[in-house]
Design a protein around this motif. Structure first.
Motif, PDB file in Angstrom:
ATOM      1  N   ASP A  72       0.823  -1.199   0.000  1.00 54.11           N
ATOM      2  CA  ASP A  72       0.000   0.000   0.000  1.00 54.11           C
ATOM      3  C   ASP A  72       0.864   1.258   0.000  1.00 54.11           C
ATOM      4  N   ASP A  73       1.884   1.299   0.838  1.00 58.12           N
ATOM      5  CA  ASP A  73       2.762   2.468   0.902  1.00 58.12           C
ATOM      6  C   ASP A  73       3.563   2.657  -0.380  1.00 58.12           C
ATOM      7  N   ALA A  74       4.031   1.554  -0.952  1.00 56.79           N
ATOM      8  CA  ALA A  74       4.913   1.641  -2.122  1.00 56.79           C
ATOM      9  C   ALA A  74       4.206   2.204  -3.337  1.00 56.79           C
ATOM     10  N   THR A  75       2.905   2.017  -3.418  1.00 57.93           N
ATOM     11  CA  THR A  75       2.190   2.487  -4.601  1.00 57.93           C
ATOM     12  C   THR A  75       1.314   3.701  -4.334  1.00 57.93           C
ATOM     13  N   ALA A  76       1.192   4.120  -3.080  1.00 60.17           N
ATOM     14  CA  ALA A  76       0.226   5.171  -2.720  1.00 60.17           C
ATOM     15  C   ALA A  76       0.450   6.480  -3.467  1.00 60.17           C
ATOM     16  N   ASP A  77       1.669   6.947  -3.551  1.00 57.24           N
ATOM     17  CA  ASP A  77       1.919   8.259  -4.137  1.00 57.24           C
ATOM     18  C   ASP A  77       2.648   8.207  -5.472  1.00 57.24           C
ATOM     19  N   GLN A  78       2.854   7.019  -6.008  1.00 59.83           N
ATOM     20  CA  GLN A  78       3.659   6.913  -7.214  1.00 59.83           C
ATOM     21  C   GLN A  78       2.875   7.123  -8.501  1.00 59.83           C
ATOM     22  N   LEU A  79       1.576   6.915  -8.470  1.00 68.18           N
ATOM     23  CA  LEU A  79       0.792   7.051  -9.681  1.00 68.18           C
ATOM     24  C   LEU A  79       0.363   8.507  -9.847  1.00 68.18           C
ATOM     25  N   THR A  80       0.809   9.120 -10.921  1.00 65.78           N
ATOM     26  CA  THR A  80       0.506  10.526 -11.191  1.00 65.78           C
ATOM     27  C   THR A  80      -0.944  10.677 -11.618  1.00 65.78           C
ATOM     28  N   ARG A  81      -1.600  11.702 -11.099  1.00 65.76           N
ATOM     29  CA  ARG A  81      -2.979  12.026 -11.487  1.00 65.76           C
ATOM     30  C   ARG A  81      -2.931  13.309 -12.320  1.00 65.76           C
ATOM     31  N   PRO A  82      -2.771  13.178 -13.631  1.00 69.40           N
ATOM     32  CA  PRO A  82      -2.529  14.340 -14.475  1.00 69.40           C
ATOM     33  C   PRO A  82      -3.784  15.174 -14.740  1.00 69.40           C
ATOM     34  N   ASP A  83      -3.553  16.430 -15.033  1.00 65.77           N
ATOM     35  CA  ASP A  83      -4.606  17.338 -15.484  1.00 65.77           C
ATOM     36  C   ASP A  83      -3.961  18.344 -16.425  1.00 65.77           C
ATOM     37  N   THR A  84      -3.665  17.881 -17.646  1.00 64.59           N
ATOM     38  CA  THR A  84      -2.972  18.724 -18.624  1.00 64.59           C
ATOM     39  C   THR A  84      -3.936  19.557 -19.460  1.00 64.59           C
ATOM     40  N   GLY A  85      -5.217  19.231 -19.394  1.00 61.59           N
ATOM     41  CA  GLY A  85      -6.202  19.924 -20.218  1.00 61.59           C
ATOM     42  C   GLY A  85      -6.473  19.224 -21.535  1.00 61.59           C
ATOM     43  N   CYS A  86      -5.871  18.049 -21.729  1.00 65.60           N
ATOM     44  CA  CYS A  86      -6.024  17.307 -22.983  1.00 65.60           C
ATOM     45  C   CYS A  86      -6.057  15.809 -22.653  1.00 65.60           C
ATOM     46  N   LEU A  87      -7.070  15.109 -23.158  1.00 63.14           N
ATOM     47  CA  LEU A  87      -7.221  13.683 -22.862  1.00 63.14           C
ATOM     48  C   LEU A  87      -5.986  12.885 -23.261  1.00 63.14           C
ATOM     49  N   ARG A  88      -5.502  13.076 -24.468  1.00 63.09           N
ATOM     50  CA  ARG A  88      -4.348  12.299 -24.937  1.00 63.09           C
ATOM     51  C   ARG A  88      -3.146  12.515 -24.018  1.00 63.09           C
ATOM     52  N   GLU A  89      -2.868  13.772 -23.688  1.00 61.64           N
ATOM     53  CA  GLU A  89      -1.726  14.066 -22.821  1.00 61.64           C
ATOM     54  C   GLU A  89      -1.918  13.471 -21.428  1.00 61.64           C
ATOM     55  N   ASP A  90      -3.142  13.565 -20.895  1.00 61.65           N
ATOM     56  CA  ASP A  90      -3.416  12.971 -19.578  1.00 61.65           C
ATOM     57  C   ASP A  90      -3.180  11.471 -19.603  1.00 61.65           C
ATOM     58  N   LEU A  91      -3.640  10.810 -20.659  1.00 66.02           N
ATOM     59  CA  LEU A  91      -3.443   9.359 -20.770  1.00 66.02           C
ATOM     60  C   LEU A  91      -1.967   9.008 -20.889  1.00 66.02           C
ATOM     61  N   LEU A  92      -1.226   9.806 -21.652  1.00 60.82           N
ATOM     62  CA  LEU A  92       0.217   9.562 -21.770  1.00 60.82           C
ATOM     63  C   LEU A  92       0.911   9.707 -20.417  1.00 60.82           C
ATOM     64  N   VAL A  93       0.589  10.759 -19.686  1.00 56.77           N
ATOM     65  CA  VAL A  93       1.198  10.975 -18.368  1.00 56.77           C
ATOM     66  C   VAL A  93       0.811   9.834 -17.426  1.00 56.77           C
ATOM     67  N   LEU A  94      -0.458   9.466 -17.427  1.00 55.48           N
ATOM     68  CA  LEU A  94      -0.938   8.426 -16.529  1.00 55.48           C
ATOM     69  C   LEU A  94      -0.278   7.079 -16.810  1.00 55.48           C
ATOM     70  N   LEU A  95      -0.238   6.681 -18.079  1.00 58.90           N
ATOM     71  CA  LEU A  95       0.364   5.386 -18.410  1.00 58.90           C
ATOM     72  C   LEU A  95       1.885   5.396 -18.258  1.00 58.90           C
ATOM     73  N   ASN A  96       2.528   6.524 -18.551  1.00 61.39           N
ATOM     74  CA  ASN A  96       3.968   6.607 -18.298  1.00 61.39           C
ATOM     75  C   ASN A  96       4.260   6.506 -16.809  1.00 61.39           C
ATOM     76  N   SER A  97       3.383   7.066 -15.999  1.00 59.91           N
ATOM     77  CA  SER A  97       3.513   6.963 -14.547  1.00 59.91           C
ATOM     78  C   SER A  97       3.409   5.505 -14.115  1.00 59.91           C
ATOM     79  N   LEU A  98       2.448   4.787 -14.682  1.00 62.22           N
ATOM     80  CA  LEU A  98       2.303   3.363 -14.363  1.00 62.22           C
ATOM     81  C   LEU A  98       3.550   2.591 -14.798  1.00 62.22           C
ATOM     82  N   ALA A  99       4.061   2.892 -15.967  1.00 64.33           N
ATOM     83  CA  ALA A  99       5.270   2.207 -16.450  1.00 64.33           C
ATOM     84  C   ALA A  99       6.440   2.439 -15.498  1.00 64.33           C
TER      85      ALA A  99
END
Length: 189
Positions: free
Chosen positions: A61-88
């Motif tokens: 729980d601790d290791a993953t709690a703050d590692q996933l970025t919750r983006p708000d770039t104003g663009c769906l494609r960019e948000d998805l890229l940030v989110l999935l790159n964060s997961l990677a």
């Protein structure tokens, strides 16, 4: 009363648990091994966590709690890229290596499976839902878009590549997943 607990030992123990888990696997994860790696006595661990399962629950729980970025770039494609790159990045890090080790144990360890569902998986779903909701608010997507399908499809592709095929995860792979899988899927709904 005794002396007060040293909070720095908590982090050392959690890091040791991740290291032992990554090196020895779930079955090889013992309190003795964690104690030796952390440089503490077993009693120090048991004062904090009652069992190996409790320790792992806390670590996951601790290791993953703050590692996933919750983006708000104003663009769906960019948000998805940030989110999935964060997961990677999470998958490539220490908690990712530990998670790979635990995946095989989840089927046989209901407590660990529940922690994954309530911790990392729930956080992923929340982050993905936020991204989709913002895209709906910006009128990039229609209301009622199949969030669950896209929320499982994108990370599913990354997880298969990471856990099954062992192929690298990088921004080029993430871009293909976003452009050729997620955006068409979300815009189809």
């Amino acid at each position: 009363m005794g002396r007060p607990r040293d909070p720095s030992r908590d982090d050392a123990i959690k890091l040791a648990a991740l290291r032992v888990l990554a090196e020895a696997g779930y079955c090889g994860l013992t309190m003795d091994a964690v104690a030796a790696t952390a440089g503490v006595g077993k009693a120090t661990i048991y004062r904090r966590w009652a069992s190996k399962g409790d320790l792992l629950l806390s670590v996951i729980d601790d290791a993953t709690a703050d590692q996933l970025t919750r983006p708000d770039t104003g663009c769906l494609r960019e948000d998805l890229l940030v989110l999935l790159n964060s997961l990677a990045e999470v998958l490539a890090g220490p908690s990712g290596r530990a998670s790979r080790t635990l995946l095989g144990a989840l089927h046989h360890e209901p407590t660990l499976a529940e922690v994954f569902r309530q911790g990392p998986l729930a956080r992923w779903q929340e982050a993905f839902t936020e991204v989709i909701d913002r895209a709906v608010d910006r009128r990039e997507l229609r209301p009622g878009t199949g969030v669950w399908m896209a929320a499982e499809a994108g990370p599913g592709m990354l997880l298969q590549r990471w856990a099954v095929t062992g192929q690298p995860l990088d921004s080029a792979v993430v871009t293909v997943v976003v452009d050729e899988l997620l955006l068409p899927l979300l815009r189809r709904c």
